[in-house]
Design an enzyme around this catalytic site. Structure first.
Site, short mmCIF file in Angstrom:
data_model
loop_
_atom_site.label_atom_id
_atom_site.label_comp_id
_atom_site.label_asym_id
_atom_site.label_seq_id
_atom_site.Cartn_x
_atom_site.Cartn_y
_atom_site.Cartn_z
NE ARG A 60 -1.10 1.84 3.81
CZ ARG A 60 0.45 2.64 4.18
NH1 ARG A 60 1.36 1.91 4.73
NH2 ARG A 60 0.30 3.22 4.35
NE ARG A 94 -6.39 0.97 -1.98
CZ ARG A 94 -5.50 1.75 -1.08
NH1 ARG A 94 -4.29 0.96 -0.94
NH2 ARG A 94 -5.80 2.10 -0.39
CG ASP A 244 -2.82 8.05 -1.58
OD1 ASP A 244 -3.76 8.48 0.03
OD2 ASP A 244 -2.11 6.84 -1.87
C1 LIG Z 1 2.80 9.10 0.96
S1 LIG Z 1 1.80 7.65 0.18
C2 LIG Z 1 0.57 7.13 1.63
C3 LIG Z 1 -0.46 7.47 1.66
O1 LIG Z 1 -0.98 6.44 1.40
C4 LIG Z 1 -2.02 5.46 2.61
O2 LIG Z 1 -3.25 4.82 2.32
P1 LIG Z 1 -3.47 3.64 1.88
O3 LIG Z 1 -3.04 3.08 3.13
O4 LIG Z 1 -4.85 3.34 1.69
O5 LIG Z 1 -1.95 3.23 0.81
C5 LIG Z 1 -2.60 6.97 3.11
O6 LIG Z 1 -2.86 8.00 1.71
C6 LIG Z 1 -1.34 7.42 3.40
O7 LIG Z 1 -0.76 9.19 3.00
#
Ligand SMILES: CSC[C@H]1O[C@H](OP(=O)(O)O)[C@H](O)[C@@H]1O
Length: 349
Positions: A60, A94, A244
């Protein structure tokens, strides 16, 4: 899982790595759904497994999704799968993090432009280039972010609040916002890192706390709902978050709960800083309203231990912060402040 390789300096097992065992190339992922209690690796031998890992958040974080997309194309090519089909599956795994489609596009273009007998190798070379570039971007953002904090926060040490997880677990390097915090810690300027738990999947409580502990940082976990009282008590010098997708006007999609922090920061005159590589900027998306916000299953909200609550739930994975609430966007090419379309285009140029 034993340490069958030397851990990087920051102590975090690589979130993603390419390996070529005798039976064929694989993409090895540190399963982030199992952290912090277990360090388990997923070995992906096909694109379907990688897509599943992306959708479950085993892998992620926007920049890392870019690497996963690029290596996913290399994996498909190396194992003789339909690369065009793989690209479509990966790019749509996603919707919100623009980096995923960016990484797919980079490797796919290299694959298409190469001679057939060199196409798989070209895709892997491009994926590795995306990886190296992201690590370099992380180092540059840490430096630019450090200079910005020194300008904005005076009086001895930083008390930084962060949301979600933005460290080595989302990066080819040491992350985005967390890389700035790590640099501040290493230079003795971090007084406190306030870590939002980040409901419902607890990326803060499970992942940022894990990374902060391994780095030996002074950090404190808090319920998302407690952030307001910290601002009110004057305990926050700056908010640092990741992103994101950043639209052309600077509107920023980030983990749900980010927008309320921006409103609190504005109300309490606290700098609100987004740290993201230019691969997260999408100049083809004009504004925040144009960003697709991933809606995830309500069960992530209701399936609490020890038993599910058995009710419907609204569960957007992200929210969008308008540019006027953002003090600065820190990229590897420099700082955009105030946040304007022109300033953003200039650092992406
Ligand atoms: C700086 S990338 C990390 C960013 O991604 C996370 O989302 P997810 O855990 O759903 O992939 C979150 O928005 C973070 O800020």
């Amino acid at each position: 899982m034993g340490d069958h390789f030397t851990r990087p300096e920051h102590g975090i097992i690589p979130a993603l790595r390419w390996e070529e065992p005798p039976e064929g190339p694989v993409l090895v992922l540190l399963d982030q759904t199992r952290l912090p209690h277990e360090e388990v690796e997923l070995v992906c031998t096909d694109v379907q497994a990688l897509v599943g890992a992306i959708r479950s958040l085993a892998v992620r974080g926007a920049p890392l999704l870019g690497l996963a997309g690029a290596y996913g194309i290399a994996l498909a090519a190396a194992r003789g799968y339909d690369v065009e089909e793989a690209a479509d599956l990966l790019a749509h795994a996603r919707p919100t993090a623009v980096n995923l489609e960016y990484g797919v596009r980079r490797a796919l273009r290299a694959y298409r432009q190469a001679a057939p007998e060199q196409a798989a190798s070209a895709a892997l070379t491009e994926a590795r280039a995306v990886h190296v570039e992201d690590a370099a971007a992380s180092r540059a953002m840490a430096e630019h972010g450090g200079h910005l904090l020194a300008e904005l926060v005076t009086g001895g040490g930083y008390r930084i609040l962060t949301h979600c997880n933005t460290g080595a677990l989302v990066s080819g390097g040491e992350g985005t916002a967390f890389a700035v915090v790590l640099a501040a810690h290493r230079s003795g300027e971090l007084r406190r890192l306030w870590v939002d738990e980040t409901r419902p999947l607890l990326q803060g409580a499970r992942l940022t706390a894990y990374e902060a502990a391994r780095a030996g940082m002074p950090y404190t976990l808090l319920a998302d709902n407690a952030a307001g009282s910290l601002f009110s008590a004057g305990e926050v010098d700056a908010v640092l978050v990741g992103a994101d997708r950043i639209a052309a006007d600077g509107a920023t999609a980030n983990k749900v709960g980010t927008y309320p922090l921006a409103v609190l920061a504005r109300h309490h005159h606290v700098p609100f800083i987004v740290v993201a590589p230019t691969t997260t900027v999408d100049l083809t998306t004009p504004d925040g309203a144009s960003i697709e916000v991933e809606q995830r299953s309500g069960s992530e909200v209701t399936d609490l231990a020890p038993s599910p609550l058995g009710t419907q739930a609204y569960n957007p994975a992200f929210d969008v912060t308008p540019p006027d609430l953002i003090t600065a966007i820190v990229t590897e090419n420099g700082v955009v402040s105030p946040v304007t379309a022109g300033g953003l285009a200039a650092v992406c140029g």
